[in-house]
Design an enzyme around this catalytic site. Sequence first.
Site, PDB file in Angstrom:
ATOM      1  CD1 TRP A  21      -2.701   1.663   0.681  1.00 34.81           C
ATOM      2  CD2 TRP A  21      -1.792   1.955   2.707  1.00 34.81           C
ATOM      3  NE1 TRP A  21      -3.337   2.719   1.299  1.00 34.81           N
ATOM      4  CE2 TRP A  21      -2.802   2.924   2.535  1.00 34.81           C
ATOM      5  CE3 TRP A  21      -1.091   1.941   3.914  1.00 34.81           C
ATOM      6  CZ2 TRP A  21      -3.117   3.870   3.512  1.00 34.81           C
ATOM      7  CZ3 TRP A  21      -1.401   2.872   4.885  1.00 34.81           C
ATOM      8  CH2 TRP A  21      -2.402   3.835   4.684  1.00 34.81           C
ATOM      9  CG  ASP A  49      -2.317  -7.526   2.353  1.00 30.13           C
ATOM     10  OD1 ASP A  49      -3.259  -8.334   2.308  1.00 30.13           O
ATOM     11  OD2 ASP A  49      -2.486  -6.288   2.454  1.00 30.13           O
ATOM     12  CE1 TYR A  54      -4.458  -0.962  -0.322  1.00 29.95           C
ATOM     13  CE2 TYR A  54      -2.691  -2.564  -0.384  1.00 29.95           C
ATOM     14  CZ  TYR A  54      -3.740  -1.968   0.277  1.00 29.95           C
ATOM     15  OH  TYR A  54      -4.063  -2.381   1.555  1.00 29.95           O
ATOM     16  CD1 TRP A 205      -5.342  -3.078   8.259  1.00 32.13           C
ATOM     17  CD2 TRP A 205      -4.470  -1.011   8.301  1.00 32.13           C
ATOM     18  NE1 TRP A 205      -6.375  -2.166   8.381  1.00 32.13           N
ATOM     19  CE2 TRP A 205      -5.869  -0.889   8.409  1.00 32.13           C
ATOM     20  CE3 TRP A 205      -3.714   0.162   8.287  1.00 32.13           C
ATOM     21  CZ2 TRP A 205      -6.542   0.329   8.509  1.00 32.13           C
ATOM     22  CZ3 TRP A 205      -4.368   1.390   8.385  1.00 32.13           C
ATOM     23  CH2 TRP A 205      -5.755   1.468   8.501  1.00 32.13           C
ATOM     24  CB  SER A 206      -0.586   0.755  10.009  1.00 34.80           C
ATOM     25  OG  SER A 206      -0.813   1.181   8.690  1.00 34.80           O
ATOM     26  N   PRO A 207       1.450  -1.942  11.649  1.00 33.39           N
ATOM     27  CG  PRO A 207       2.880  -3.779  11.376  1.00 33.39           C
ATOM     28  CD  PRO A 207       1.826  -2.985  10.661  1.00 33.39           C
ATOM     29  CG  ASN A 295      10.587  -3.357   9.446  1.00 29.11           C
ATOM     30  OD1 ASN A 295      11.205  -2.656  10.235  1.00 29.11           O
ATOM     31  ND2 ASN A 295       9.913  -2.848   8.421  1.00 29.11           N
TER      32      ASN A 295
HETATM   33  N1  LIG Z   1      -6.832  -3.411   5.018  1.00 34.07           N
HETATM   34  C1  LIG Z   1      -6.609  -2.126   5.026  1.00 34.07           C
HETATM   35  O1  LIG Z   1      -7.533  -1.307   5.023  1.00 34.07           O
HETATM   36  C2  LIG Z   1      -5.185  -1.653   5.035  1.00 34.07           C
HETATM   37  C3  LIG Z   1      -4.885  -0.293   5.250  1.00 34.07           C
HETATM   38  C4  LIG Z   1      -3.552   0.084   5.263  1.00 34.07           C
HETATM   39  C5  LIG Z   1      -2.549  -0.879   5.069  1.00 34.07           C
HETATM   40  N2  LIG Z   1      -2.883  -2.180   4.832  1.00 34.07           N
HETATM   41  C6  LIG Z   1      -1.845  -3.235   4.598  1.00 34.07           C
HETATM   42  O2  LIG Z   1      -0.849  -3.141   5.588  1.00 34.07           O
HETATM   43  C7  LIG Z   1       0.420  -2.963   4.955  1.00 34.07           C
HETATM   44  C8  LIG Z   1       1.317  -2.184   5.852  1.00 34.07           C
HETATM   45  O3  LIG Z   1       0.786  -0.883   6.101  1.00 34.07           O
HETATM   46  P1  LIG Z   1       1.776   0.306   6.365  1.00 34.07           P
HETATM   47  O4  LIG Z   1       2.677   0.449   5.183  1.00 34.07           O
HETATM   48  O5  LIG Z   1       1.012   1.476   6.827  1.00 34.07           O
HETATM   49  O6  LIG Z   1       2.595  -0.341   7.612  1.00 34.07           O
HETATM   50  P2  LIG Z   1       3.772   0.062   8.555  1.00 34.07           P
HETATM   51  O7  LIG Z   1       4.680  -1.113   8.491  1.00 34.07           O
HETATM   52  O8  LIG Z   1       3.219   0.501   9.855  1.00 34.07           O
HETATM   53  O9  LIG Z   1       4.494   1.333   7.876  1.00 34.07           O
HETATM   54  C9  LIG Z   1       5.347   1.131   6.784  1.00 34.07           C
HETATM   55  C10 LIG Z   1       6.128   2.389   6.464  1.00 34.07           C
HETATM   56  O10 LIG Z   1       6.907   2.780   7.602  1.00 34.07           O
HETATM   57  C11 LIG Z   1       8.235   3.137   7.200  1.00 34.07           C
HETATM   58  N3  LIG Z   1       9.132   2.112   7.758  1.00 34.07           N
HETATM   59  C12 LIG Z   1       8.944   0.764   7.766  1.00 34.07           C
HETATM   60  N4  LIG Z   1       9.956   0.130   8.375  1.00 34.07           N
HETATM   61  C13 LIG Z   1      10.807   1.100   8.770  1.00 34.07           C
HETATM   62  C14 LIG Z   1      12.029   1.054   9.452  1.00 34.07           C
HETATM   63  N5  LIG Z   1      12.558  -0.109   9.852  1.00 34.07           N
HETATM   64  N6  LIG Z   1      12.666   2.237   9.711  1.00 34.07           N
HETATM   65  C15 LIG Z   1      12.124   3.399   9.325  1.00 34.07           C
HETATM   66  N7  LIG Z   1      10.953   3.507   8.647  1.00 34.07           N
HETATM   67  C16 LIG Z   1      10.297   2.352   8.382  1.00 34.07           C
HETATM   68  C17 LIG Z   1       8.218   3.124   5.665  1.00 34.07           C
HETATM   69  O11 LIG Z   1       7.782   4.397   5.175  1.00 34.07           O
HETATM   70  P3  LIG Z   1       8.770   5.592   4.744  1.00 34.07           P
HETATM   71  O12 LIG Z   1      10.134   5.029   4.520  1.00 34.07           O
HETATM   72  O13 LIG Z   1       8.132   6.150   3.534  1.00 34.07           O
HETATM   73  O14 LIG Z   1       8.705   6.554   5.906  1.00 34.07           O
HETATM   74  C18 LIG Z   1       7.138   2.115   5.370  1.00 34.07           C
HETATM   75  O15 LIG Z   1       6.570   2.238   4.074  1.00 34.07           O
HETATM   76  C19 LIG Z   1       0.058  -2.289   3.623  1.00 34.07           C
HETATM   77  O16 LIG Z   1       1.061  -2.408   2.661  1.00 34.07           O
HETATM   78  C20 LIG Z   1      -1.175  -3.069   3.247  1.00 34.07           C
HETATM   79  O17 LIG Z   1      -0.812  -4.329   2.728  1.00 34.07           O
HETATM   80  C21 LIG Z   1      -4.181  -2.563   4.826  1.00 34.07           C
END
Ligand SMILES: NC(=O)c1ccc[n+]([C@@H]2O[C@H](COP(=O)([O-])OP(=O)(O)OC[C@H]3O[C@@H](n4cnc5c(N)ncnc54)[C@H](OP(=O)(O)O)[C@@H]3O)[C@@H](O)[C@H]2O)c1
Length: 333
Positions: A21, A49, A54, A205-207, A295
């Site tokens: 996403w 996922d 998207y 999502w978004s952990p 991660n």
């Molecule tokens: N069902 C739903 O309605 C729904 C909604 C949202 C998401 N999702 C699913 O959940 C997945 C994950 O969501 P999310 O991307 O919001 O999750 P997230 O893992 O909370 O955030 C990911 C973002 O955080 C940053 N990041 C990740 N690891 C990092 C690290 N080790 N150090 C520094 N920055 C880091 C990156 O962004 P930057 O580098 O750009 O800062 C990355 O794109 C999505 O891809 C999708 O598959 C589902």
Amino acid sequence: MEFRHLGRSGLKVSEISYGNWLTHGSQVEEDAAKECVRAALDEGITTFDTADVYAGTKAEEVLGRALKGERRESLEIFTKVYWPTGPGQNDRGLSRKHITESINGSLRRLQTDYVDLYQAHRFDHETPLEETLKAFDDLVRQGKVLYIGVSEWTAGQIAQALKIADEMGFDRIVSNQPQYSMLWRVIEPEIVPLSEKEGVGQIVWSPIGQGVLTGKYLPGQPPPEGSRATDGSGGSAMIARFMNDDVLTRVQDLKPIAADLGLSMAQLAIAWVLQNPNVSSAIVGASRPDQVRDNVKAAGVKLDADVLKRIDEVLGSVVERDPAKTQSPRTRP
Ligand SMILES: NC(=O)c1ccc[n+]([C@@H]2O[C@H](COP(=O)([O-])OP(=O)(O)OC[C@H]3O[C@@H](n4cnc5c(N)ncnc54)[C@H](OP(=O)(O)O)[C@@H]3O)[C@@H](O)[C@H]2O)c1
């Protein structure tokens, strides 16, 4: 990598999944997207996922190209249906027509004959639940979909769907995909107890709170360039709810806890959601391969009760716990 059952089903998924996403087909160029997928595979992630919506369907195409040539049996590919994928009245929602058309588009873009999990991306108040569940069940019979799940449904909606499935002999929902993190715990009062009883697993999502829980956003300072909070293609609006100084200050105060455990902040955040036994997998996003490598080290990490208590004390009132925050649009978007 460690693996868990998806709810009470026989399917095993990697504790940490990779989601695309806001990144593939949007914030991140295709080469970087492919490098992230490569890193995920190399680190033992088998579960991926995505969703039809998207990047206006481009994210599925990028993931399909990135996974091309991989052994299909060694992957679990998840996608979703509900949000608009075109201009028409029927290019959205959970009607039989849109479900049938959307799965065919997803399979084409992902370059696969079947998806392992097909998820209703929200609840559709404009379609009879029986129609949706029968359409999903038909996809299972056709072999296009192996398991059925939902996303952001309330406990009442999940319970209703399970009841109908049992009465009609339809395939049962095995998973729910909610937002869940140290900062957003709205599934705990109602959805988790029901899901434990019914064998439904959470794929959360978004952990990492979209990156906020890494601690890289400092209170009172502009966000780092190249981060989601500076992404003008949609990311900055999505992360906005956590970008206030109260949240950002308290997140900084988590740093000593992570340091004491020898974990990065991202690893602490992911390990936190995985302490909940009803969680089957944490879906993490990444804009760079080094993030994926950071991660994945959260898999298998145990946090003891003292650590969980310290986290709660630090975050205090910024944690959202209201189950009424789980919502789907009243009318189709
Ligand atoms: N069902 C739903 O309605 C729904 C909604 C949202 C998401 N999702 C699913 O959940 C997945 C994950 O969501 P999310 O991307 O919001 O999750 P997230 O893992 O909370 O955030 C990911 C973002 O955080 C940053 N990041 C990740 N690891 C990092 C690290 N080790 N150090 C520094 N920055 C880091 C990156 O962004 P930057 O580098 O750009 O800062 C990355 O794109 C999505 O891809 C999708 O598959 C589902």
